[in-house]
Design an enzyme around this catalytic site. Structure first.
Site, PDB file in Angstrom:
ATOM      1  N   SER A 255       0.822  -0.887  -0.276  1.00  0.00           N
ATOM      2  CA  SER A 255       0.095  -0.382  -0.147  1.00  0.00           C
ATOM      3  C   SER A 255       1.009   1.279  -0.551  1.00  0.00           C
ATOM      4  CB  SER A 255      -0.550  -0.498   0.981  1.00  0.00           C
ATOM      5  OG  SER A 255      -0.083   0.245   2.283  1.00  0.00           O
ATOM      6  N   LYS A 300      -6.142   4.549   8.359  1.00  0.00           N
ATOM      7  CA  LYS A 300      -4.413   5.253   8.245  1.00  0.00           C
ATOM      8  C   LYS A 300      -5.281   6.223   8.147  1.00  0.00           C
ATOM      9  CE  LYS A 300      -2.884   1.514   5.250  1.00  0.00           C
ATOM     10  NZ  LYS A 300      -1.960   1.080   4.045  1.00  0.00           N
TER      11      LYS A 300
END
Length: 362
Positions: A255, A300
């Site tokens: 990611s 996140k």
């Protein structure tokens, strides 16, 4: 003993028993929480995250932070009390254990897979960044791995460059399987390769490997029993015109690809990408610069905002989930490609925030 007192005592004992059971009885869940963020333009553990040599680099400012998610380990046994607490906590997410560790995957297996994905994301970030800058990168199809006991064992080796299969030039990774499966199990297939050692020597000398040799392999039947295979996993190797090293330990998964690519671009161009702003983000990236979705987007966002981010580059496919709970003070910027990201950063740099592409629930 009065009835009321007896009832209260019994209720207390039941509650105590439930609490003990809640602590002792494991439940099949795992927990995700915000992890640390790292500025790809800065340092980690005392050394630059991005180290480029053989090419002129430029000073940078601001932040281009990659973000992470903490997860409980594969062998961690969560109890019912912890699960309830996690469900009630705003910044944590409790999910079925199999969501994070499918098919009984062990901690070691998960770590190995994450490390491989992280390594691949770094390579793709380099290719995508240089592609965005118009810097040519040589890509070669190689033998990624050989299955033990397969027909290819001892004949092909990891790192061998595959030039052709049955005389058909191979320019894409998928082309290897496409040619092999044209054969029936038991038939022979011819690989034209450059051995890994010779390819490495040519690369070190700055030359294109040309010393090919032919290898004939008898195919066998796939595990599914419906096609011919030789027992290799094809991969793609890239030859870069200069050295780009990404130094970041204890991080896994794919990611961070987008943020690594943007960090590389920033270091290789004279203008600041961020204009001094604090930008964080996430997203996988492929060699052509396509940005893909990731897991744990809610965590996140929280981690980014806690670190001080004002803007968050969000994969388009994560937007619907991300907008459901945006931390105060954080603006989501939708990106689908690395080109989208650089254009959005240009708008941000010029103060044209009103025209930034934003995430929506649809």
């Amino acid at each position: 003993m009065p009835r009321r007192t007896a009832t209260m005592l019994a209720s207390t004992l039941v509650l105590i028993c439930l609490l003990i059971a809640g602590v002792l009885i494991p439940v099949p869940y795992a927990e995700m929480s915000p992890g640390p963020t790292v500025n790809t333009l800065g340092e980690a553990r005392g050394e630059p995250v991005l180290q480029i040599s053989g090419r002129k680099t430029y000073p940078t400012d601001g932040h281009l932070n990659m973000t992470t998610v903490r997860v409980t380990s594969a062998d961690y046994k969560m109890n019912a009390v912890e699960a309830v607490y996690g469900w009630l906590a705003h910044d944590n997410v409790v999910v079925p254990h199999d969501t994070l560790y499918p098919d009984g995957k062990t901690e070691e297996q998960s770590s190995q897979e994450n490390a491989e994905e992280f390594s691949q994301s770094q390579e793709s970030a380099k290719v995508a960044a240089l592609g965005e800058l118009g810097v040519p990168v040589v890509s070669r199809v190689v033998v990624g791995s050989v299955v033990k006991g397969a027909p290819a064992e001892g004949k092909l080796h990891a790192g061998d460059v595959i030039k052709a299969v049955d005389g058909v030039p191979i320019t894409e990774q998928s082309g290897v399987a496409a040619q092999v499966t044209k054969r029936k199990p038991g038939q022979k297939v011819e690989f034209t390769i450059v051995p890994a050692k010779e390819a490495a020597a040519a690369e070190k000398a700055g030359k294109e490997p040309t010393a090919t040799r032919k290898v004939v392999i008898t195919t066998t039947t796939s595990e599914e029993g419906d096609r011919a295979v030789v027992g290799i996993q094809a991969g793609t190797d890239h030859v870069f015109p200069f050295t780009i090293d990404i130094k970041l330990a204890d991080v896994g998964g794919p990611s961070a690809g987008l943020m690594f690519a943007l960090g590389i671009i920033d270091k290789l161009t004279p203008d600041s990408l961020t204009g001094g702003r604090f930008v964080a983000g996430t997203g996988t990236i492929d060699d052509k610069g396509k940005v893909g979705p990731i897991g744990g987007i809610e965590m996140k966002l929280v981690g980014a905002r806690n670190a001080g981010a004002e803007y968050f580059l969000t994969p388009a496919d994560n937007c619907a989930t991300a907008v459901s709970d945006i931390p105060d003070g954080l603006t989501l910027v939708k990106v689908d490609t690395i080109d989208d990201a650089t254009k959005s950063l240009e708008k941000l740099r010029k103060g044209d925030t009103a025209s930034l592409p934003s995430c929506s629930k649809s």
